[in-house]
Every structure is written in C-alpha cells, then in structure tokens.
Scaffold this motif. Structure first.
Motif, PDB file in Angstrom:
ATOM      1  N   ILE A 171      45.522   9.826  35.846  1.00  0.00           N
ATOM      2  CA  ILE A 171      45.683  11.247  35.537  1.00  0.00           C
ATOM      3  C   ILE A 171      45.565  11.380  34.017  1.00  0.00           C
ATOM      4  N   PHE A 172      44.486  12.013  33.559  1.00  0.00           N
ATOM      5  CA  PHE A 172      44.300  12.200  32.116  1.00  0.00           C
ATOM      6  C   PHE A 172      44.807  13.580  31.724  1.00  0.00           C
ATOM      7  N   THR A 173      45.667  13.602  30.697  1.00  0.00           N
ATOM      8  CA  THR A 173      46.278  14.874  30.316  1.00  0.00           C
ATOM      9  C   THR A 173      46.352  15.011  28.792  1.00  0.00           C
ATOM     10  N   ASP A 174      47.199  15.933  28.303  1.00  0.00           N
ATOM     11  CA  ASP A 174      47.208  16.205  26.868  1.00  0.00           C
ATOM     12  C   ASP A 174      48.370  15.545  26.128  1.00  0.00           C
ATOM     13  N   VAL A 175      49.086  14.628  26.781  1.00  0.00           N
ATOM     14  CA  VAL A 175      50.107  13.811  26.102  1.00  0.00           C
ATOM     15  C   VAL A 175      49.858  12.344  26.474  1.00  0.00           C
ATOM     16  N   ASP A 176      50.577  11.425  25.797  1.00  0.00           N
ATOM     17  CA  ASP A 176      50.259   9.993  25.952  1.00  0.00           C
ATOM     18  C   ASP A 176      50.709   9.390  27.283  1.00  0.00           C
ATOM     19  N   GLY A 177      51.525  10.106  28.034  1.00  0.00           N
ATOM     20  CA  GLY A 177      52.025   9.571  29.303  1.00  0.00           C
ATOM     21  C   GLY A 177      53.312  10.287  29.663  1.00  0.00           C
ATOM     22  N   VAL A 178      54.174   9.608  30.425  1.00  0.00           N
ATOM     23  CA  VAL A 178      55.449  10.212  30.832  1.00  0.00           C
ATOM     24  C   VAL A 178      56.520   9.819  29.809  1.00  0.00           C
ATOM     25  N   TYR A 179      57.227  10.807  29.313  1.00  0.00           N
ATOM     26  CA  TYR A 179      58.280  10.580  28.316  1.00  0.00           C
ATOM     27  C   TYR A 179      59.657  10.798  28.950  1.00  0.00           C
ATOM     28  N   THR A 180      60.683  10.402  28.199  1.00  0.00           N
ATOM     29  CA  THR A 180      62.052  10.583  28.682  1.00  0.00           C
ATOM     30  C   THR A 180      62.458  12.060  28.735  1.00  0.00           C
ATOM     31  N   ALA A 181      61.669  12.916  28.071  1.00  0.00           N
ATOM     32  CA  ALA A 181      61.827  14.381  28.192  1.00  0.00           C
ATOM     33  C   ALA A 181      60.502  14.982  27.749  1.00  0.00           C
ATOM     34  N   ASP A 182      60.296  16.258  28.003  1.00  0.00           N
ATOM     35  CA  ASP A 182      59.061  16.903  27.554  1.00  0.00           C
ATOM     36  C   ASP A 182      58.944  16.728  26.036  1.00  0.00           C
ATOM     37  N   ARG A 214      54.221  16.534  44.397  1.00  0.00           N
ATOM     38  CA  ARG A 214      53.629  16.026  45.644  1.00  0.00           C
ATOM     39  C   ARG A 214      52.664  14.876  45.378  1.00  0.00           C
ATOM     40  N   SER A 215      52.092  14.829  44.185  1.00  0.00           N
ATOM     41  CA  SER A 215      51.184  13.716  43.873  1.00  0.00           C
ATOM     42  C   SER A 215      51.973  12.411  43.780  1.00  0.00           C
ATOM     43  N   VAL A 216      53.177  12.496  43.247  1.00  0.00           N
ATOM     44  CA  VAL A 216      53.989  11.282  43.099  1.00  0.00           C
ATOM     45  C   VAL A 216      54.522  10.827  44.459  1.00  0.00           C
ATOM     46  N   GLU A 217      54.882  11.823  45.279  1.00  0.00           N
ATOM     47  CA  GLU A 217      55.327  11.487  46.651  1.00  0.00           C
ATOM     48  C   GLU A 217      54.227  10.708  47.380  1.00  0.00           C
ATOM     49  N   LEU A 218      52.984  11.195  47.245  1.00  0.00           N
ATOM     50  CA  LEU A 218      51.865  10.515  47.926  1.00  0.00           C
ATOM     51  C   LEU A 218      51.641   9.119  47.351  1.00  0.00           C
ATOM     52  N   ALA A 219      51.699   9.004  46.030  1.00  0.00           N
ATOM     53  CA  ALA A 219      51.484   7.696  45.394  1.00  0.00           C
ATOM     54  C   ALA A 219      52.551   6.708  45.862  1.00  0.00           C
ATOM     55  N   LYS A 220      53.774   7.229  46.027  1.00  0.00           N
ATOM     56  CA  LYS A 220      54.881   6.365  46.467  1.00  0.00           C
ATOM     57  C   LYS A 220      54.680   5.962  47.924  1.00  0.00           C
ATOM     58  N   GLN A 221      54.360   6.949  48.749  1.00  0.00           N
ATOM     59  CA  GLN A 221      54.223   6.675  50.187  1.00  0.00           C
ATOM     60  C   GLN A 221      53.086   5.697  50.472  1.00  0.00           C
ATOM     61  N   PHE A 222      51.946   5.881  49.775  1.00  0.00           N
ATOM     62  CA  PHE A 222      50.771   5.043  50.070  1.00  0.00           C
ATOM     63  C   PHE A 222      50.582   3.918  49.044  1.00  0.00           C
ATOM     64  N   ASN A 223      51.576   3.784  48.168  1.00  0.00           N
ATOM     65  CA  ASN A 223      51.563   2.759  47.125  1.00  0.00           C
ATOM     66  C   ASN A 223      50.241   2.735  46.333  1.00  0.00           C
ATOM     67  N   ILE A 224      49.862   3.907  45.843  1.00  0.00           N
ATOM     68  CA  ILE A 224      48.655   4.012  45.015  1.00  0.00           C
ATOM     69  C   ILE A 224      49.053   3.740  43.559  1.00  0.00           C
ATOM     70  N   PRO A 225      48.416   2.765  42.917  1.00  0.00           N
ATOM     71  CA  PRO A 225      48.698   2.566  41.491  1.00  0.00           C
ATOM     72  C   PRO A 225      48.306   3.827  40.703  1.00  0.00           C
ATOM     73  N   LEU A 226      49.297   4.426  40.050  1.00  0.00           N
ATOM     74  CA  LEU A 226      49.096   5.733  39.402  1.00  0.00           C
ATOM     75  C   LEU A 226      49.367   5.596  37.902  1.00  0.00           C
ATOM     76  N   PHE A 227      48.436   6.096  37.089  1.00  0.00           N
ATOM     77  CA  PHE A 227      48.581   5.992  35.637  1.00  0.00           C
ATOM     78  C   PHE A 227      48.462   7.380  35.019  1.00  0.00           C
ATOM     79  N   VAL A 228      49.275   7.636  33.992  1.00  0.00           N
ATOM     80  CA  VAL A 228      49.156   8.893  33.246  1.00  0.00           C
ATOM     81  C   VAL A 228      48.729   8.534  31.835  1.00  0.00           C
ATOM     82  N   LYS A 229      47.609   9.128  31.374  1.00  0.00           N
ATOM     83  CA  LYS A 229      47.055   8.738  30.074  1.00  0.00           C
ATOM     84  C   LYS A 229      46.605   9.955  29.284  1.00  0.00           C
ATOM     85  N   ASN A 230      46.450   9.761  27.983  1.00  0.00           N
ATOM     86  CA  ASN A 230      45.958  10.834  27.124  1.00  0.00           C
ATOM     87  C   ASN A 230      44.434  10.885  27.182  1.00  0.00           C
TER      88      ASN A 230
END
Ligand code: ADP
Ligand code: ASP
Ligand code: MG
Length: 421
Positions: A171-182, A214-230
């Motif tokens: 998942i490419f977005t406008d921050v470097d990944g998941v942080y401890t807060a926004d 819901r994307s995280v629920e699916l990744a968890k259920q189907f064990n899809i390696p999920l990455f969040v990147k800038n």
C-alpha cells in the motif's frame, strides 16, 4: 519473481506529474520481472469534490446514484495511469471493479466483497500486462455498481491479492508507514518497522486512517504479507503488517533481546501501549431500549446498511456505541422507525463526541490502564464521557475539539522516551 498487488492512494496520484512518477515506479518493478496488479484511488480530493457536487444538485442524493458518481473518480485515475505506463513502454490495461468481477453485496455506499472472479486480470497477466484496477468499487449480483465505503481502495487491493494468489500487497501512501499515532497530529510519533496484524486491526478500526480496517482484517484472515510504504520515497522500507509469530523473525537476536528488555522495563506482565488514535469521522449514539430484548432489532438495522458499531457498551437496557458520521441520516431514520415500533424509548446522537483509543496488550487484566488514561487526560481537563475496554484496546468518548490534544497527551505519557518498535 513475484506476483504483487500495489495500491496507490489519492495523494500519490494527485497530479499528472505524480501519475507519471507512479508509472515510472511501476515500470521499474515490471522491468525487474514482477507481475503486477495495481489498484488506484481517485486523484487527490476528487471523491470529496464529487460528493460536494452531488449535494449541490440534490438535498438527499440516492445511494445508487452516489455510487455511479463516485466510481467515476477511480475510473479517471486508472485510465491516466494506464496511459502513462504505455508511455513508459510497459503494456498495461485498466479495468473497472465490474470488469474485474469484484462481486459485492447490494449495499450501496458500504458494500462488502463477496468474491472476485478476476478472469480478465488473469488473462491480462498471462499477456504480460500490468493490470490497473479501479479501487473502492464493485458490482452486485444484479449488476448494480457499488462502492466499498470511504478509504475502501485498500480493501480492494488486499482482496485482489487474495483472489489472484499474490505473494504480497504493497500500500503506497503519503507517509512512511504506520506510526504510533497520526504523524500529522503527533510529529514525535514513531514508525513501526513491523506491526502485528491484530494490533493493526484495532488501530485501523479505531481511526488510524492509514489503512482501511477491512483490508487489515482480510490480510490477517488470509495471511497476506502487507506493507505500507511512502509512494514518494524509492528506498522507503515502510511498515510490514505481520502475524505475531512473524514479529521476531528476521530481526537479529540482539534486537529481539533488546525489545524484550524494553518490555520488561515496564514489567513483563504490565499493559503495553502500541499506538494512540482518535476518529473524527465517527459520532456517538446513546440509546435507551424499551426492553433489553429489543437489542437485536437495533443491530439488525445497523447491519442492514453496514453501519459500523464500534466499542459498543450495553448495561441496564442502555446501549452506546460509535458509528459513521456519514451514516447520520440513516441512523436518524433507523432510530425514528425503532422508536415508532416500540423498540427504542429514547435516543441521542452526539455529533461532538468521538472515540479516543489506546491500542496494545493486556488492558483488561485490571483497571490500571484506564486509571492512568483518565488521570493523564484529567490534568488537561479532558473528561471522557464513557469508556470500554478489551484486552487489545481501550476506547473513550471525548469531545471532538479535544481529541487531537488527547492523542498528544496519551502519546507523550505512554510512547515518548521509549526505544523504537
Ligand atoms: P491514501 O490516500 O494513500 O489512502 P490516507 O489519507 O487514506 O491515504 O491515509 C494516509 C494518512 O493516514 C496519513 O497522511 C496520515 O495522516 C493518516 N494516519 C492516521 N493515523 C496514522 C498512523 N497511525 N500512521 C500513519 N498514518 C496515519
Ligand atoms: N476514493 C475513495 C475515497 O476517497 C476510496 C479511497 O481513496 O480508498 O474514499
Ligand atoms: Mg486511504
């Protein structure tokens, strides 16, 4: 070489230059030999602008026509990205949700995916094409166009990763990944290198908008390696969303030891806070039922429109929970109907109260976490209206104009001055 699903959010494709930049990034991965399915969101603020447009022509636009309108946003970006890829000499084809065979239930504006046929995706991959799929949309069994709810392109991406058997989803977005807060609210927030799936589900459900829950629920259920990147940083490693058992894998023995030491400084069995979040897109609903046995009618009404029910609290025939601000009209209708039918005695929709949460481990073993949270907030006159807790999350109702301050206070208390996660 791998089969990857890559998703680019609205900001990442917000201008023609950015679309070209994304195309170059995809071209690089393609030339490195990867097979690619790319999911795109609408450019920049297109979805908000389309919603605004609808309200300029109608007081209460129908959900069906709203879906017809909003899906146009992703259609624009998918076609532009496909054109830009062709210019990079990469064969590409864009497909709408319906052409992809993303079959949903009939619930307009908040449809859930039932299955993905994906035959055109597979055929195009066979022909060595990059397949660009419009995010956030699908089609119901009776051929009506549907959308998956705001931010739903992440869910399109992970669902496609499941359907095509991808090796991973980025998942490419406008921050470097998941942080401890926004990081826009707390500049000191720390970037997670790896975050466990269950905590990510809690964070996303309680407002950390970086991933659609819901994307995280699916990744968890189907064990899809999920990455969040800038999307703007080539070398960004970002955050990997992993199972608990994969958390220590790949980290050196020394760093695993170090992280255990950090935990044990607080006491191995004490509660641990991993993230803080608030959600201004929610409202608080408080209801007095005529009898406790009428609760199922309330949940049925919510389920019919897929209105979210977050942190429900039920006692003495009273129930309170958070739900979607954009479901306000539906809630009014539902609750009026339930009142007239004798299920609900009275209700209050509190638009100025939103959820503020800490997410982590061991919150329900005693009252220590709640006590500390109330104390910290109280120092700045933030008084939660109510709160509920599970072992992984503690959620309170706070005034919306105090939510950001609440996040900063709790982050400072629990997460600043600790080592990187
Ligand atoms: P996209 O258009 O790429 O889907 P979103 O706006 O939906 O992007 O999600 C990215 C935003 O999520 C960031 O800009 C950030 O402000 C927000 N955000 C909220 N909580 C977090 C968090 N814990 N970590 C990272 N980003 C967060
Ligand atoms: N364009 C949609 C939205 O703004 C879907 C998405 O961005 O994921 O909500
Ligand atoms: Mg998003």
């Amino acid at each position: 070489m791998s089969l990857r699903v890559q998703k680019f959010g609205g900001t990442s494709v917000g201008t023609p230059e950015r679309v070209r930049r994304v195309a170059e990034r995809i071209a690089k991965a393609y030339r490195a030999g990867h097979s690619l399915v790319v999911v795109v969101s609408a450019m920049g603020h297109t979805t908000d602008e389309l919603i605004d447009l609808a309200h300029q022509v109608s007081k209460n636009p129908s959900h069906r026509e709203m879906d017809m309108l909003l899906t146009a946003g992703e259609r624009i970006s998918m076609a532009l990205l496909s054109m830009a890829l062709e210019d990079c000499k990469v064969p590409a084809i864009s497909l709408t949700g319906s052409q992809t065979g993303i079959i949903t239930d009939p619930s307009h504006r908040r449809a859930r995916i039932r299955r993905i046929l994906g035959s055109r995706v597979r055929a195009a991959l066979e022909e060595k094409k990059v397949v660009i799929v419009a995010g956030f949309q699908g089609v119901s069994e009776n051929k009506e166009i549907t959308t998956l709810g705001r931010g739903g392109s992440d869910t399109s991406a992970v669902a496609l990763a499941v359907a095509v058997g991808a090796d991973l989803c980025e998942i490419f977005t406008d921050v470097d990944g998941v942080y401890t807060a926004d990081p826009r609210c707390v500049p000191q927030a720390k970037l997670w290198k790896k975050i466990p799936q269950d905590l990510m589900v809690e964070l996303a459900t309680r407002g950390a908008g970086v991933l659609h829950p819901r994307s995280v629920e699916l990744a968890k259920q189907f064990n899809i390696p999920l990455f969040v990147k800038n999307s703007l940083k080539e070398e960004s490693e970002g955050t990997a969303v992993v199972s608990r058992s994969d958390l220590q894998k790949g980290s050196s023995k020394a760093s695993a030891k170090e992280s255990r030491k950090v935990e044990s400084e607080r006491g191995m069995e004490e509660f641990q806070v991993a993230g803080v979040t608030a959600d201004l897109s929610k409202i608080l609903i408080r209801i007095e039922l005529t009898r406790p046995t009428t609760l199922p009618s309330l949940w049925e009404a919510a389920a019919k429109n897929h209105l979210s029910v977050i942190a429900p609290f039920f006692a003495d025939g009273k129930v309170s929970f958070f739900s979607d601000r954009d479901g306000l009209v539906e809630w009014h209708k539902n609750l009026e109907h339930l009142s007239l039918s004798g299920f609900v005695d009275s209700y209050k929709i509190e638009k100025d109260w939103v959820p503020l949460s800490i997410v982590g481990d061991r919150f329900s073993q005693d009252g220590a976490a709640l006590a500390q949270v109330i104390e910290v907030l109280g120092r700045e006159n933030i008084v939660p209206l109510l709160g509920t807790s599970s072992s992984l999350a503690l959620t309170m109702a706070v005034r919306s104009d105090q939510a950001d301050e609440g996040v900063r206070l709790l982050h400072r208390e629990f997460l600043e001055g600790q080592k990187d996660g």
